[in-house]
Enzyme design. Structure first.
Site: not given
Ligand code: FPP
Length: 237
Positions: A2, A4, A6, A50, A170, A176-177
């Site tokens: 989690d 990415n 932010r 998602n 996490r 959270r889970l």
């Molecule tokens: C959560 O961050 C992350 C995701 C929903 C996707 C995770 C996916 C990857 C790292 C890439 C795909 C994976 C592979 C193995 C190719 P968020 O977007 O919810 O971040 P935020 O909570 O900060 O907005």
């Protein structure tokens, strides 16, 4: 994985750049897991919920998954890492699904290390599917409810053949889970890291594992029951 979004926002970048960096970090952490001899590493890459994200972000994530698998399958083979998926990958778009099928087939014979990608995964969906399959087995006489115990039911989960997680990490400070391995996590140790996934490094993983090693896992018993008895002091007369 989690944080990415932010990570990107704090740098004035589009969210997808955070996911791109997230994928780079998947490669790094998979390599660290190999160095540390972790037999299983499960990555929650895309949840069943998602799909509700903006179509552009979902499309970009699918594209990243495809590129990741195209570039990375050979590395998995060279490192003798098996790839497995939990979730409903059959509902993914055709191209990433084809890459996934190929990577799974090419690495299926490796036994020492397994990377599990949770894709289109949701624990409640998994449970419902398991109940549906189990009740069908009862209806057709292949199962007897009087014999139902946990190991038997667990065979109907996506995680059939995989051990329960010992440690769930996490990232990004959330507590959270989020519908992740709810049943399999019954006795998992939790480690909540404030670090956003793209910045979650080798040192952070090692720190999490060190913290895990200090935990006392009691599985419902008392500390005295699970702790090895301290040896009697040897008296030298
Ligand atoms: C959560 O961050 C992350 C995701 C929903 C996707 C995770 C996916 C990857 C790292 C890439 C795909 C994976 C592979 C193995 C190719 P968020 O977007 O919810 O971040 P935020 O909570 O900060 O907005």
């Amino acid at each position: 994985m989690d944080g990415n979004g932010r990570w990107a926002r704090e740098r004035g970048l589009p969210r997808i750049e955070g996911h791109r960096q997230g994928v780079e970090n998947v490669r790094r952490i998979v390599e660290v897991a190999r160095e540390l001899n972790l037999p299983y590493l499960t990555l929650y890459a895309f949840s069943a919920e998602n799909w509700r994200r903006p179509a552009e972000e979902v499309g970009a994530l699918m594209g990243l998954l495809e590129i990741f698998l195209e570039r990375y399958t050979r590395e998995l083979e060279q490192n003798e890492v098996r790839l497995r998926v939990i979730g409903r990958p059959d509902k993914l778009p055709e191209r990433p699904r084809a890459c996934l099928d190929r990577a799974i087939a090419r690495t299926a014979h490796f036994t020492e290390r397994t990377i599990v990608l949770a894709l289109n995964y949701g624990s409640r969906q998994e449970t419902l599917e398991a109940v549906r399959a189990y009740t069908e087995a009862v209806r057709t006489g292949r199962e007897n409810p009087a014999e139902l115990d946990w190991p038997r039911f667990a065979r109907y989960l996506y995680t059939d053949g995989l051990p329960d997680p010992d440690l769930i990490i996490r990232t990004s400070g959330e507590n959270r889970l989020s519908n992740f391995l709810l049943l399999q996590a019954a006795y998992a140790e939790m480690y909540l890291s404030p670090v956003y996934w793209p910045d979650f490094s080798r040192a952070h993983l090692v720190e999490a594992i060190e913290a895990y090693k200090l935990r006392e896992r009691r599985y419902g018993q008392t500390g005295e029951q699970v702790r090895p008895p301290t040896p009697e002091p040897v008296l030298h007369k």
